[in-house]
Each structure stands twice: as structure tokens, then as C-alpha cells.
Design a protein around this motif. Sequence first.
Motif, PDB file in Angstrom:
ATOM      1  N   UNK A 146       0.956  -1.297  -0.069  1.00  0.00           N
ATOM      2  CA  UNK A 146      -0.017  -0.031  -0.011  1.00  0.00           C
ATOM      3  C   UNK A 146       0.566   1.131  -0.064  1.00  0.00           C
ATOM      4  N   UNK A 147       2.124   1.296   0.552  1.00  0.00           N
ATOM      5  CA  UNK A 147       3.092   2.479   0.566  1.00  0.00           C
ATOM      6  C   UNK A 147       2.488   3.481   1.319  1.00  0.00           C
ATOM      7  N   UNK A 148       1.893   3.477   2.556  1.00  0.00           N
ATOM      8  CA  UNK A 148       1.302   4.366   3.268  1.00  0.00           C
ATOM      9  C   UNK A 148       2.107   5.384   3.654  1.00  0.00           C
ATOM     10  N   UNK A 149       3.337   5.250   3.897  1.00  0.00           N
ATOM     11  CA  UNK A 149       4.019   6.208   4.390  1.00  0.00           C
ATOM     12  C   UNK A 149       3.557   6.629   5.764  1.00  0.00           C
ATOM     13  N   UNK A 150       3.497   5.611   6.619  1.00  0.00           N
ATOM     14  CA  UNK A 150       3.004   6.007   7.961  1.00  0.00           C
ATOM     15  C   UNK A 150       4.153   5.791   8.966  1.00  0.00           C
ATOM     16  N   UNK A 151       5.564   5.289   8.556  1.00  0.00           N
ATOM     17  CA  UNK A 151       6.499   5.165   9.459  1.00  0.00           C
ATOM     18  C   UNK A 151       6.914   6.462  10.112  1.00  0.00           C
ATOM     19  N   UNK A 169       5.859  10.164   7.864  1.00  0.00           N
ATOM     20  CA  UNK A 169       5.903   9.908   6.388  1.00  0.00           C
ATOM     21  C   UNK A 169       6.874   9.137   5.938  1.00  0.00           C
ATOM     22  N   UNK A 170       7.583   8.201   6.915  1.00  0.00           N
ATOM     23  CA  UNK A 170       8.690   7.445   6.356  1.00  0.00           C
ATOM     24  C   UNK A 170       8.003   6.023   5.967  1.00  0.00           C
ATOM     25  N   UNK A 171       8.495   5.545   4.698  1.00  0.00           N
ATOM     26  CA  UNK A 171       7.972   4.473   4.108  1.00  0.00           C
ATOM     27  C   UNK A 171       8.607   3.088   4.689  1.00  0.00           C
ATOM     28  N   UNK A 172       7.885   2.436   5.538  1.00  0.00           N
ATOM     29  CA  UNK A 172       8.226   1.354   6.442  1.00  0.00           C
ATOM     30  C   UNK A 172       9.512   1.478   7.150  1.00  0.00           C
ATOM     31  N   UNK A 173       9.608   2.565   8.045  1.00  0.00           N
ATOM     32  CA  UNK A 173      10.692   2.849   8.828  1.00  0.00           C
ATOM     33  C   UNK A 173      11.092   1.600   9.416  1.00  0.00           C
ATOM     34  N   UNK A 174      12.451   1.300   9.644  1.00  0.00           N
ATOM     35  CA  UNK A 174      12.932   0.011  10.011  1.00  0.00           C
ATOM     36  C   UNK A 174      14.210   0.259  11.006  1.00  0.00           C
ATOM     37  N   UNK A 175      15.277  -0.300  10.525  1.00  0.00           N
ATOM     38  CA  UNK A 175      16.492  -0.179  11.211  1.00  0.00           C
ATOM     39  C   UNK A 175      16.988   1.414  11.329  1.00  0.00           C
ATOM     40  N   UNK A 176      17.860   1.254  12.461  1.00  0.00           N
ATOM     41  CA  UNK A 176      18.202   2.980  12.708  1.00  0.00           C
ATOM     42  C   UNK A 176      19.526   2.416  13.405  1.00  0.00           C
TER      43      UNK A 176
END
Length: 325
Positions: A146-151, A169-176
Motif C-alpha cells: 500500500x506504501x502508506x508512508x505512515x512510518x 511520512x517514512x516508508x516502512x521505517x525500520x533499522x536505525x
Amino acid sequence: MDRPTALVPHHPLHPLHYVSLGAHGPEDVVADPQGRVLTGVADGRILRIHHLGDPHTARTEVVAETGGRPLGLELLPDGALLVCDAERGLLRVGLDDGAVRVLADRAAGEPLRFCSNAVALPDGSVYFTVSSRRHPLGQWVGEIVEHTGTGRLLRLAPEGGEPEVLLEGLQFANGVAPSADGSFLVIAETGACRLTRYHLSGPRAGEADLFATLPGMPDNLWRESPDGPIWVALPSPRVPPLDLLHRASPAVRRAAARAAVHAPYRPSATIGVLAVDDDGRTVHHLARRRSGFRMVTSVCATGDHLVLGSLREPGVAVCARPAAG
């Protein structure tokens, strides 16, 4: 700045052996100072793996149970473990006594959903990601489609309280992971095949920009030491039809996501890991096609080995560590 990473692997990624854990989904792997590896599995347990270099003597022990689904892990200077739990939020776990304490389970007035990865900085603050505010872990593929950009990227102050939302607005925010000098963070955006830089200090503090574009979808990040590179797990290469779908209307993407979460998912047989420096340049790029060990969601280094974790597999893979340079 746009630095595409080469699609052709610099070196092959061939596991030397596998270590079965008797549990599924060691999603993140982190090495402790003694060379042992910690991971969280699907049934909520935190495991510590000993003697990974020898498949005959390798063994695991249970050090805690979160009561949820542990994902990203981060060792703290005092020996405790930060755990991003997809169901319970941001946790602190005692590795000596197994005690579990919830540090945060809400942000911006709503429950934390899909807490993904965390890093602790020397001042005691914790920065962590939320992959999606729309889809839970069990429907992660719906978020990608869906590419919601809710990260989000959030910060928990040293004194605690409710986390502050720093980026949306991040696209599936993951590692940091932090830079060597602590002036910025690197964030993996799985759904956009890129690494994003968030400035912590300097004239651009509080701003974000592109750090590197990647040949696949990044997952967990891990930094071994300040003078070492940032390791990036790539569970999947780029998928051109998916890139095309992301340019479709929201209604089309929503319909595709509804179908995707009910369809059987088969991970790609192409896996890879990258190591990048603080300028976003590739230091190592290892990949394998037709891999039996799939969906590599994490990588860490210990001794002469790289250890790979996976959201799907019942164990970890142990590979040779590439030579420096």
C-alpha cells in the motif's frame, strides 16, 4: 545525494553453517562483547546463542520472555537490552534476571503499533522507529504494497515520559544506527529501498535527507563500533512491478494491499547484506541468488563471522566475515 549501490555483488554470500534455535523468526541479531549473539523469536522469547562458530558446540539459552513479539534489539551500556516489541512497544529487558519493563507503549496520544528498531545514545536518549501506523506486523506485506508512508522516528528522553515524534511520512521505517560522531542517525526505509539521514546536531539539526539508495529493501541496521561500518540486511532485491504499483493511485494500492495480506507469501531466493560508511559509500556488498536461507532481516559481526537473522527461518546462518577494506 543519490548513491545507487551496484547490483552485482562484490563477493558471494555463502553460509558456512546454520544453527537451529528450536523456534522461528530470529528477526534481529546483535553480538555482545563476549561474542555471543542475542535474538528474539516469534513466541516472545529472547535467546542468547553461544559458540556460533562451531555448529557442533553451539547452544542457546532463554534469557527473557517479552509476552509479545520482539523485533529490533539494542544492547545498553549497563548490560540490559532494549527491545522493540511489535505488540507491547519499547521494552527494557534485564539479561541477568529476565525482568521486562515497558518504557513506552504510546506516542502522540495513540498506542504504539509495530515498534521496529531502536538505538541508545550516550546522553541516555533512545531513538526508535515505528514501521506502520496502519498495518500490524502480521500484515507487514500490506504496508509494503500500500506504501502508506505512515512510518515514524521517535525519541524517548533520558527521564522517560511519552516519546516525541521527530519524523513522519517514512516508508516502512525500520533499522536505525548512529554515525560515528553521533551527529546524525541513519534510518532504513524498507518500502523505499533507501537509507535516510536524520541530523541530530549542526546547522541542519532536525532535518532529514537521502543518505543512500539501495539495490534492495533494507531491514535492520547494526553498527559494531564507532570506527566500523553500518551493516544493512537486504531481505529482498528491488521488485520492479512493486515500484510501478507505488506510483498508482491510493485506491489501487489499497485494493492490492487487501489482496496481498491474504495471499501466500514466498520470500525471494536472492538475499544480501551491505556495509556502508558514514558518507553512504559501500564498504562491502555480499549477495546470493537461489539461497535456501531466505528473508535475511538482520546481520551482525562477531569474530571472523557474519551472523544472519531472518523473520521466517527456524535458526540463524553463519557466514565468513569479509576482509577489511
